[in-house]
Design an enzyme around this catalytic site. Structure first.
Site, short mmCIF file in Angstrom:
data_model
loop_
_atom_site.label_atom_id
_atom_site.label_comp_id
_atom_site.label_asym_id
_atom_site.label_seq_id
_atom_site.Cartn_x
_atom_site.Cartn_y
_atom_site.Cartn_z
N GLY A 75 46.64 73.15 -27.24
CA GLY A 75 46.97 74.43 -26.56
C GLY A 75 45.79 75.05 -25.73
O GLY A 75 45.83 74.58 -24.62
N SER B 290 43.77 67.04 -27.06
CA SER B 290 43.86 67.98 -26.02
C SER B 290 42.80 69.03 -26.41
O SER B 290 41.66 68.75 -26.66
CB SER B 290 45.39 68.38 -26.09
OG SER B 290 45.42 69.48 -24.95
N TYR B 291 43.35 70.32 -26.54
CA TYR B 291 42.47 71.57 -26.97
C TYR B 291 42.02 71.38 -28.56
O TYR B 291 41.03 72.13 -28.81
CB TYR B 291 43.22 72.82 -26.77
CG TYR B 291 42.09 73.97 -26.81
CD1 TYR B 291 41.71 74.23 -25.75
CD2 TYR B 291 41.79 74.77 -27.83
CE1 TYR B 291 40.39 75.24 -25.60
CE2 TYR B 291 41.01 75.83 -27.88
CZ TYR B 291 40.36 76.07 -26.62
OH TYR B 291 39.30 77.08 -26.63
N ASP C 98 46.84 59.79 -18.14
CA ASP C 98 47.01 61.23 -18.32
C ASP C 98 46.17 61.98 -17.26
O ASP C 98 45.07 61.64 -17.16
CB ASP C 98 46.28 61.69 -19.77
CG ASP C 98 46.07 63.01 -19.81
OD1 ASP C 98 47.13 63.58 -19.50
OD2 ASP C 98 45.31 63.42 -20.72
N HIS D 8 48.98 61.53 -22.16
CA HIS D 8 48.01 62.66 -22.61
C HIS D 8 48.49 62.64 -24.42
O HIS D 8 47.40 62.68 -25.05
CB HIS D 8 48.57 63.95 -22.28
CG HIS D 8 47.83 65.03 -22.87
ND1 HIS D 8 46.51 65.25 -22.50
CD2 HIS D 8 48.08 66.14 -23.70
CE1 HIS D 8 45.92 66.56 -23.28
NE2 HIS D 8 46.94 66.88 -23.67
#
Length: 503
Positions: A139, A234-235, A425, A478
């Protein structure tokens, strides 16, 4: 939950495409609302960070580094709560599961009424001999339960929004999988104190996740001494190193709970603000997504050192405007034009349904599903969504500019540390991780080579550094397990075994 049809018009394009300072922000907009997914949220976060730098603000809250300190954690009685969390069957489930599953809450702050939601799927075979693995989506503010149902959990939601199908490449084939919705305000997690939502950042998220873990292990004491791993994407490049270092710091304290942490693995990790932006521009150019002249303008005007001039921002915006309407998760995939008619997907890449986010949101907002999961919907400020509307980049209080010092901390602690990248990605591209590895400057133990999945196809490429393994996953976006489930499971199994993926 009705999902309306979206027409292909010029006004649609203006709705979908939003210019951002850093890289293009995508949010697939429907007549009755929008789903902000993990990629869109990360792009929003990246854009907000650059905007701060563009205005030369000395924003010490957003730019401060996370310091891993020992955490004083209250352990609450958990008697009887495991049995109460047992999920007998999920609505629409394809027959009886061969594994036990649980869902519920762990209170991490009794004073404010802050409770984090989890979903736990034990290993399909011999769970008592398998490791415990925590999965964290990114996120910031996106749901790991959504990640379970989109990527690595035992079930996928079908396009009817009501029934489930079996994920043949679920990660609970080889591990006991724990999914945590964190921080409070994400998914089914909540706080009874509204101000908690405005005081969230990297540091508090790591602290709350640690508190969750030590109390969850009290609830499931059979896992206290089990080998424990943290994975995500990701985050998660922020969440995972900070939680891991918090665990390592607390493990050194006498009489503190010992969590048997063995390793971390992060996919398409967001690790460094400036590196990620530069790498994205280079990725666009090397994949023929922008013109030579535009890329040269970016190179000429952007130093990517924390200062973004007007000429640099103009060049980056020009690059964004050349992309068209694409899925930034996977530059070769289709976008979701009509979530109510999966037949109109126009050749989705790798048979991945780009409308899956909408099926998941509809399913998890069904009352019978929420009852089966023991979700406390009276405490929620919003319906379940892939990414929170109340935990956003606008109220995220702290995040280091670079996570590389935290990664180096893990390496110095001799913790098994893996980074992997899907190679199509553009959100956190493989070039970003490669540039970060250049910065770390680690000596090479095992030279770059191809690796193979069990279908005898090249799964990607791998290199072993001193203290760190880096692998690519060929043909993946991703969310690696979504686009290449077989290859992702091969890579994950190798990580758990502590060996490079097969030649």
């Amino acid at each position: 939950m009705a999902i309306s049809y979206r027409s292909k018009s010029s006004s649609l394009a203006s709705k979908i495409r939003r210019e951002a300072f850093a890289i293009q922000l995508f949010c697939l907009v429907f007549t009755h609302g929008a789903i902000v997914d993990q990629a869109a949220r990360l792009l929003q976060f990246s854009s907000s960070r650059m905007e701060i730098q563009c205005h030369h603000q000395d924003n010490k809250v957003h730019r401060r580094s996370h310091i891993n300190r020992a955490t004083t954690t209250n352990i609450s009685p958990q008697d009887g709560l495991k049995e109460a969390d047992k999920v007998s069957e999920l609505p629409g489930q394809p027959g009886l599961a061969v594994f036990d599953q649980y869902a519920g809450y762990v209170t991490v702050n009794s004073a404010s009424g802050k409770a984090l939601f989890y979903y736990f799927a034990e290993a399909a075979e011999d769970p008592s001999t398998k490791p415990l693995v925590l999965w964290l989506n990114g996120g910031p503010g996106c749901s790991s339960l959504g990640g379970a149902m989109l990527e690595i959990g035992p079930f996928f939601v079908n396009s009817d929004n009501m029934t489930l199908s079996t994920n043949n490449y679920a990660w609970n084939n080889v591990a006991n999988m724990l999914f945590l919705e964190s921080p409070a305000g994400v998914g089914f997690s909540y706080s009874n104190t509204t101000s908690d939502y405005n005081n969230t950042g990297d540091s508090s998220t790591a602290t709350d996740a640690y508190t969750f873990l030590v109390n969850w292990l009290e609830r499931f004491p059979e896992y206290k001494s089990r080998d424990f791993f943290i994975t995500g994407e990701s985050y998660g490049g922020h969440y995972i190193p900070q939680l891991a270092n918090t665990i390592l710091s607390n493990n050194k304290i006498t009489n503190a709970p010992i969590i048997n942490l063995k390793g971390v693995a992060i996919g398409n990790a967001y690790l460094d603000d400036n590196t990620n932006t530069r790498a994205t521009m280079d990725y666009y150019w090397t994949h023929a997504m922008i013109s030579r002249e535009t890329h040269q303008a970016v190179q000429q005007h952007c130093s990517f050192n924390g200062t973004y001039t007007g000429a640099c921002r103009t060049a980056i915006n020009a690059a964004n405007n050349q992309l068209g309407i694409i899925d930034p998760y996977n530059i070769y995939a289709s976008v979701c034009w009509n979530a109510s008619n999966p037949q109109e997907l126009h050749g989705s890449a790798a048979n991945t349904d780009p409308c899956s986010h909408y099926y998941i949101q509809s399913y998890l907002n069904r009352p019978e599903v929420q009852r089966a999961l023991h979700a406390n919907t009276t405490g929620l400020k919003q319906p379940w969504s892939d990414c929170s509307d109340i935990i956003t980049p606008d109220n995220w209080k702290d995040a280091p500019v670079s996570m590389l010092p935290s990664i180096q901390q893990l390496i110095s602690s001799e913790l098994s540390t893996w980074l992997y990248s899907g190679d199509i990605d553009s959100v956190c591209p493989v070039t970003s991780t490669l540039y970060s590895l250049d910065t770390l400057g680690l000596p090479t133990n095992s030279s770059w080579r191809s690796w193979y999945s069990d279908d005898d196809q090249v799964g990607g490429y791998v290199v072993g550094y001193k203290g760190l393994v880096f692998a690519t996953v060929r043909g993946s976006g991703h969310m690696v397990p979504t686009y290449q489930p077989r290859r992702a499971l091969t890579l994950f199994s190798s990580f758990l075994q502590g060996k490079l993926p097969p030649e």
